[in-house]
Enzyme design. Structure first.
Site, mmCIF file in Angstrom:
data_model
loop_
_atom_site.group_PDB
_atom_site.id
_atom_site.type_symbol
_atom_site.label_atom_id
_atom_site.label_comp_id
_atom_site.label_asym_id
_atom_site.label_seq_id
_atom_site.Cartn_x
_atom_site.Cartn_y
_atom_site.Cartn_z
ATOM 1 C CG PHE A 124 70.273 -9.775 27.921
ATOM 2 C CD1 PHE A 124 69.213 -10.581 28.329
ATOM 3 C CD2 PHE A 124 70.926 -10.091 26.737
ATOM 4 C CE1 PHE A 124 68.815 -11.676 27.567
ATOM 5 C CE2 PHE A 124 70.537 -11.188 25.977
ATOM 6 C CZ PHE A 124 69.477 -11.980 26.390
ATOM 7 C CD GLU A 139 68.857 -5.849 22.210
ATOM 8 O OE1 GLU A 139 67.749 -6.335 21.971
ATOM 9 O OE2 GLU A 139 69.066 -4.997 23.097
HETATM 10 N N1 CAA Z 1 61.867 -17.954 20.931
HETATM 11 C C1 CAA Z 1 61.854 -19.085 21.679
HETATM 12 N N2 CAA Z 1 62.664 -20.147 21.409
HETATM 13 C C2 CAA Z 1 63.478 -20.048 20.344
HETATM 14 C C3 CAA Z 1 63.528 -18.908 19.523
HETATM 15 C C4 CAA Z 1 62.671 -17.833 19.846
HETATM 16 N N3 CAA Z 1 62.665 -16.730 19.112
HETATM 17 N N4 CAA Z 1 64.448 -19.112 18.567
HETATM 18 C C5 CAA Z 1 64.965 -20.336 18.758
HETATM 19 N N5 CAA Z 1 64.364 -20.899 19.835
HETATM 20 C C6 CAA Z 1 64.589 -22.243 20.368
HETATM 21 C C7 CAA Z 1 64.415 -23.263 19.270
HETATM 22 O O1 CAA Z 1 63.063 -23.649 19.146
HETATM 23 C C8 CAA Z 1 65.281 -24.381 19.733
HETATM 24 O O2 CAA Z 1 64.633 -25.142 20.722
HETATM 25 P P1 CAA Z 1 64.453 -26.726 20.557
HETATM 26 O O3 CAA Z 1 65.810 -27.270 20.222
HETATM 27 O O4 CAA Z 1 63.925 -27.158 21.881
HETATM 28 O O5 CAA Z 1 63.492 -26.909 19.422
HETATM 29 C C9 CAA Z 1 66.436 -23.688 20.445
HETATM 30 O O6 CAA Z 1 65.956 -22.376 20.782
HETATM 31 C C10 CAA Z 1 67.659 -23.548 19.554
HETATM 32 O O7 CAA Z 1 67.256 -22.889 18.371
HETATM 33 P P2 CAA Z 1 68.126 -22.917 17.060
HETATM 34 O O8 CAA Z 1 68.477 -24.341 16.733
HETATM 35 O O9 CAA Z 1 67.437 -22.105 16.034
HETATM 36 O O10 CAA Z 1 69.456 -22.215 17.574
HETATM 37 P P3 CAA Z 1 70.760 -21.769 16.800
HETATM 38 O O11 CAA Z 1 71.937 -22.172 17.613
HETATM 39 O O12 CAA Z 1 70.701 -22.196 15.375
HETATM 40 O O13 CAA Z 1 70.712 -20.171 16.918
HETATM 41 C C11 CAA Z 1 70.199 -17.962 16.227
HETATM 42 C C12 CAA Z 1 69.720 -19.415 16.357
HETATM 43 C C13 CAA Z 1 68.974 -17.219 15.670
HETATM 44 C C14 CAA Z 1 71.360 -17.820 15.285
HETATM 45 C C15 CAA Z 1 70.563 -17.434 17.630
HETATM 46 O O14 CAA Z 1 71.750 -18.023 18.113
HETATM 47 C C16 CAA Z 1 70.727 -15.940 17.644
HETATM 48 O O15 CAA Z 1 69.743 -15.209 17.760
HETATM 49 N N6 CAA Z 1 71.984 -15.417 17.600
HETATM 50 C C17 CAA Z 1 72.254 -14.029 17.794
HETATM 51 C C18 CAA Z 1 72.520 -13.744 19.228
HETATM 52 C C19 CAA Z 1 72.193 -12.331 19.616
HETATM 53 O O16 CAA Z 1 71.223 -11.735 19.171
HETATM 54 N N7 CAA Z 1 72.980 -11.794 20.518
HETATM 55 C C20 CAA Z 1 72.724 -10.506 21.037
HETATM 56 C C21 CAA Z 1 73.468 -10.335 22.298
HETATM 57 S S1 CAA Z 1 72.629 -9.362 23.449
HETATM 58 C C22 CAA Z 1 72.944 -7.765 23.082
HETATM 59 O O17 CAA Z 1 73.441 -7.377 22.074
HETATM 60 C C23 CAA Z 1 72.360 -6.926 24.130
HETATM 61 C C24 CAA Z 1 72.941 -5.610 24.414
HETATM 62 O O18 CAA Z 1 73.703 -5.478 25.341
HETATM 63 C C25 CAA Z 1 72.395 -4.441 23.715
#
Ligand code: CAA
Length: 380
Positions: A123, A363
């Site tokens: 991913f 994550e």
């Molecule tokens: N499910 C579906 N849609 C979602 C959602 C969810 N859980 N959360 C947000 N969205 C949608 C929102 O509804 C929004 O859509 P609309 O604009 O159409 O309404 C859009 O996504 C943007 O949402 P936000 O405005 O809330 O976005 P943001 O820029 O403020 O970010 C955040 C929110 C929670 C900080 C997000 O950026 C985040 O989760 N950041 C962390 C990233 C992360 O977890 N990275 C992990 C990398 S992968 C990894 O580690 C894997 C590995 O190899 C082990």
């Protein structure tokens, strides 16, 4: 409220525990020291159905529920947290995403071999300059006829050097932020796609983490997963499920730490009696046990909400936040109870402490989980 596990869930615990103790335990320490990927073991995990446990059987999956998945990840991680994350990424970040958003053709082509463990998935969201702020990603996708041309670099990619199928998030129009992102399935060996630097890590060292480089990498439009410009939502949905998996990984590390601490406390004698007879030690063990049980309940609650088709972002974030904290707490206390030997490679608890830390980071960091929970509270 019935807290008992079903026969199927008990069976998956037993099968995974037997596998982990027979196939993973003996060499876990060496693989960690040598940063060696458990290739043979992952192949066997595929044969046992561990790599696509929740996927519909018509796509070669196990058709089990999320609680069963959590039990399996906990049991793998109790013995080897690296094996736990390898399976977790394949199951919840890759298979679950393709099953939810893929077309029938895509599921037959990409999902079935991943769920059967014949291929491995990865991913690819994070980048050198975008970790927590995931929607600010810089990797671009430019349309060219029936294809897309991808350019950019991805970082911290679990399974990166070993995978066959990569879910890659890229933006067509950076000015659109989270609304300009597409998700693509990119096959290993695609021209313009290469493996970058392999990371040297504190923990989960036998899992594989690297950067990936895309230079004029041509991918057919047929490989787009989900609708155009909905890639960020795809990533967020996938990560909600992934966070339950990482919570289960953290729980496995916490359980291993508690078991090691109890065993050592009963064996080790000081002041003429086993240290387990001292309240100072008993209080630590009691708190560890309480946190382990609380983490497990939060994980099962999130998993059950997901299985019932309810919104589960908040529950998954809470489960990961608490379980990762518990892994750190229990591993730290396990080292403390072991004293000097706990700080050496002669005992596994130093590995548990190193492995636990990543569960508070990947994550979504603990701070991001708090953000998800708080936003939900404020919204409602
Ligand atoms: N499910 C579906 N849609 C979602 C959602 C969810 N859980 N959360 C947000 N969205 C949608 C929102 O509804 C929004 O859509 P609309 O604009 O159409 O309404 C859009 O996504 C943007 O949402 P936000 O405005 O809330 O976005 P943001 O820029 O403020 O970010 C955040 C929110 C929670 C900080 C997000 O950026 C985040 O989760 N950041 C962390 C990233 C992360 O977890 N990275 C992990 C990398 S992968 C990894 O580690 C894997 C590995 O190899 C082990």
């Amino acid at each position: 409220m019935d807290f008992s596990l079903s026969e199927e869930q008990l069976m998956i615990r037993q099968t995974t525990r037997e596998f982990a103790e027979k196939e993973l335990a003996a060499d876990a320490r060496e693989r960690d020291a040598e940063e060696r990927f458990p290739k043979e073991q992952v192949k066997k995990m595929g044969e046992l159905g561990f790599m696509g446990i929740m996927v519909d059987p018509k796509y070669s999956g196990g058709g089990m529920d999320t609680v069963s998945y959590c039990i399996m990840i906990e049991e793998l991680s109790r013995v080897d947290a690296s094996a736990g994350v390898i399976a977790s990424v394949n199951n919840s970040l890759v298979c679950a995403g393709i099953e939810k958003f893929g077309t029938e053709t895509q599921k037959q082509a990409f999902l079935a071999p991943l769920a059967a463990g014949k291929k491995l998935g990865s991913f690819c969201l994070s980048e050198p300059s975008t970790g927590s702020d995931a929607s600010a990603l810089q990797t671009t996708a430019t349309r060219d006829g029936d294809d897309w041309i991808i350019n950019g670099t991805k970082n911290w990619i679990t399974n990166g050097t070993q995978a066959d199928t990569y879910l890659v998030f890229a933006t067509e129009d950076k000015s659109q932020g989270s609304h300009g992102v597409h998700c693509f399935m990119v096959e290993r060996g695609t021209p313009g796609f290469s493996i970058g630097k392999k990371e040297k890590k504190l923990g989960i060292r036998s899992s594989d983490t690297c950067s990936l480089i895309f230079e004029q990498c041509r991918v057919p439009n047929a490989n787009m997963l989900g609708e155009p410009n909905k890639g960020f939502r795809v990533a967020m949905f996938i990560l909600d499920g992934g966070r339950i998996g990482i919570a289960a990984q953290a729980l496995g590390i916490a359980v291993a730490s508690l078991e090691a601490a109890v065993k050592y406390a009963k064996e080790r004698e000081q002041f003429g009696r086993p240290i387990a007879s001292f309240q100072a030690i008993q209080f630590m063990l009691a708190e560890m046990d309480m946190e382990v049980n609380a983490a497990r309940l939060l994980i099962y609650r999130a998993a059950a909400q997901k299985d019932r088709g309810e919104r589960f972002s908040n529950a998954a974030a809470m489960a990961k936040l608490h379980a990762s904290k518990t892994a750190m707490f229990c591993a730290d206390k396990a080292v403390q109870i072991h004293g000097g030997v706990g700080y050496t490679k002669d005992y596994p608890v130093e590995r548990y402490l190193r492995d636990a830390k990543i569960t508070e980071i990947y994550e979504g960091t603990s701070e991001i989980q708090k953000l998800v929970v708080a936003r939900d509270l404020i919204k409602s």
